[in-house]
Design an enzyme around this catalytic site. Structure first.
Site, mmCIF file in Angstrom:
data_model
loop_
_atom_site.group_PDB
_atom_site.id
_atom_site.type_symbol
_atom_site.label_atom_id
_atom_site.label_comp_id
_atom_site.label_asym_id
_atom_site.label_seq_id
_atom_site.Cartn_x
_atom_site.Cartn_y
_atom_site.Cartn_z
ATOM 1 N N PHE A 111 0.732 -1.423 -0.270
ATOM 2 C CA PHE A 111 0.624 -0.417 -0.309
ATOM 3 C C PHE A 111 0.867 1.573 -0.186
ATOM 4 O O PHE A 111 0.663 2.550 -0.495
ATOM 5 C CB PHE A 111 -1.045 -0.244 1.008
ATOM 6 C CG PHE A 111 0.128 0.628 2.331
ATOM 7 C CD1 PHE A 111 -0.449 2.068 3.071
ATOM 8 C CD2 PHE A 111 0.194 -0.665 3.448
ATOM 9 C CE1 PHE A 111 0.340 1.939 4.038
ATOM 10 C CE2 PHE A 111 0.483 -0.370 4.551
ATOM 11 C CZ PHE A 111 0.373 1.389 4.772
ATOM 12 N N LYS A 112 2.158 0.858 0.607
ATOM 13 C CA LYS A 112 3.073 2.621 0.029
ATOM 14 C C LYS A 112 3.494 3.103 -1.109
ATOM 15 O O LYS A 112 3.392 3.613 -0.908
ATOM 16 C CB LYS A 112 3.916 2.262 0.760
ATOM 17 C CG LYS A 112 3.951 1.397 2.181
ATOM 18 C CD LYS A 112 4.053 2.197 3.620
ATOM 19 C CE LYS A 112 3.872 1.113 4.742
ATOM 20 N NZ LYS A 112 4.867 1.017 5.381
ATOM 21 N N ASP A 113 2.867 1.821 -1.884
ATOM 22 C CA ASP A 113 3.279 2.546 -3.259
ATOM 23 C C ASP A 113 2.427 4.185 -3.929
ATOM 24 O O ASP A 113 2.589 4.875 -4.268
ATOM 25 C CB ASP A 113 2.613 1.957 -4.438
ATOM 26 C CG ASP A 113 3.904 0.328 -4.514
ATOM 27 O OD1 ASP A 113 5.150 0.838 -4.295
ATOM 28 O OD2 ASP A 113 3.307 -0.432 -4.700
#
Length: 466
Positions: A111-113
């Site tokens: 999810f950090k993308d």
């Protein structure tokens, strides 16, 4: 829009300076002076928008003083065009009114993308305009590092130094960081845990003299407001896909540093109907112990099958405390200074106010594996260990079965094959095509002692203009 520190002593800044500053000079975290608020009618009008356009609607008020609308739209189009699913954040149904939102369709499968692909473009834009160079210094418990490197590796005006706890991230997570080639990319394996890495980053931001005044540090951790800002969007996306804003939603969020779930809290404050936010943690359960019993106390950090949540000092929790204390920076500073010495609690009425929205659960490794196995046997759907914790916490804490419960799917299961194997399943999750040769790529990283001076000395020596 101006941004203020959670500790009340640093000067208010505009978006560009907040983007480059990260931690405030008083040790606090920046938050908007005020939040935009959207009416139900306005939110309703966003149904059916492509993800990048929805992101523009939600985020532009935070940056409009710094970035022209067309430039920001272009950044968002570029950011989300590299995701592998056209929906960007697709929903998968597990049961009646129970969903997983897949937030791992970006380049590094986490999810950090969503935030870091954008952060790289924001940095490039602002640094080019200012003709300025910065050194990115970040700590990772597994996923932030690879997403930051992927998002920022093409930036011409940055050097990247990412600290990870030596031998405490999965092999896939480590290789995603250490196999990216580039003269401006440096991976440091610290002989300690994530909290040690995070502490070094905070200390370094507080005193940057080791850089000799030739450059400054920039943050990629969720202490950087731009990270939180980008994560607000997918709460709106999930709600709109399932009948919002005309019905309320509940979310379960696997979290260690409190950034992802704080974004959900902000979405509610901005007008999105959310009835419940579930804080899903592993054995490193400081957030659960606070939310369930109003006791904030650090314990010894433990290594688990969900390493991205092996965190005891949750930086972004300070942003929630700031709101719970009526935005009184002095009160927050005093509370956190006391928390460094021993257990603390907040006034009962403040804690009860938080409990109106938040629930929490702590899930051990055995239950995590049981959940991975159970969901696969019921649905032939494979969860990574962090998302499995979110699903289990959602089921344990759910208040109303009529309200859609959405667990944020934070990582691809192929990043955690050991957890899948320990769950007893014979299925082996495969890396997607663009990572198929990951285990054949050359690694580059430096192992350093758990010593801030040694780490700072390494950075001072190796950034490009040193």
């Amino acid at each position: 829009m101006r941004y203020i520190s959670t500790r009340g002593e640093a000067p208010a800044l505009g978006f560009e300076d907040v983007l480059l500053t990260g931690l405030a000079t008083d040790g606090g975290l920046y938050v908007p002076e005020s939040l935009p608020h959207f009416s139900l009618e306005e939110i309703r009008s966003w149904r059916g928008l492509p993800y990048a356009e929805l992101a523009y609607k939600v985020m532009y008020p935070f940056v409009e003083d710094a970035i022209p609308a067309d430039d920001f739209r272009k950044m968002l189009d570029e950011t989300y065009s590299v995701f592998s699913h056209r929906a960007v954040a697709p929903l998968v149904q597990l049961d009646t009114n129970e969903w997983v939102m897949e937030l791992f369709r970006g380049p590094t499968l986490a999810f950090k993308d969503f935030a870091l692909q954008l952060l790289g473009r924001l940095l490039d834009y602002v640094l080019e305009k200012r003709n300025q160079h910065v050194v990115i210094m970040g700590a990772t418990s597994g996923d932030t590092g690879s997403a930051a490197i992927e998002g920022c590796r093409r930036c011409e005006h940055v050097d990247i130094f990412i600290l990870h706890p030596h031998q405490r991230v999965s092999e896939v997570q480590r290789r995603q960081m250490t196999t990216v080639q580039g003269d401006n990319i440096h991976n440091i394996a610290v002989k300690g845990n994530f909290d040690d890495c995070q502490r070094m980053v905070k200390e370094s931001f507080g005193n940057q003299s080791f850089l000799g005044g030739k450059t400054q540090l920039a943050a990629v951790n969720s202490i950087n407001w731009a990270r939180i800002m980008a994560q607000i969007v997918y709460y709106f996306q999930a709600s709109l896909a399932l009948g919002g804003p005309d019905r309320s939603m509940a979310f379960s969020v696997p979290t260690g540093n409190f950034g992802d779930i704080f974004a959900g809290y902000l979405a509610k404050k901005m007008g999105l109907p959310i009835s419940q936010l579930v804080i899903a943690t592993n054995r490193n359960d400081i957030l659960h112990r606070f939310m369930s019993g109003n006791k904030y106390e650090q314990h010894q950090l433990e290594h688990t099958l969900s390493p991205s949540m092996d965190i005891m000092v949750s930086s972004n929790f300070e942003r929630l405390l700031f709101d719970l204390h009526g935005r009184d920076g002095a009160a927050v500073k005093a509370l956190l200074e006391n928390a460094a010495k021993g257990p603390v609690s907040i006034e009962d009425y403040r804690w009860k106010h938080a409990r109106k929205l938040f629930d929490s659960d702590a899930v051990d490794d055995k239950t995590t594996c049981d959940t991975i196995r159970d969901v696969y046997e019921q649905n032939e759907y494979l969860l990574d260990p962090h998302t499995a914790i979110g699903v289990r916490a959602a089921r344990n804490c759910r208040r109303d079965s009529a309200v859609p419960m959405i667990t944020l799917g934070t990582a691809h299961p192929a990043k955690f094959p050991d957890a899948i194997a320990e769950s007893g399943l014979s299925v082996k999750p495969q890396l997607p095509a663009h990572m198929a040769d990951l285990f054949e790529r050359e690694e580059r990283y430096t192992v350093l002692d758990n010593n801030v001076s040694e780490v700072q000395g390494f950075i001072a020596k190796h950034w490009k203009n040193a």
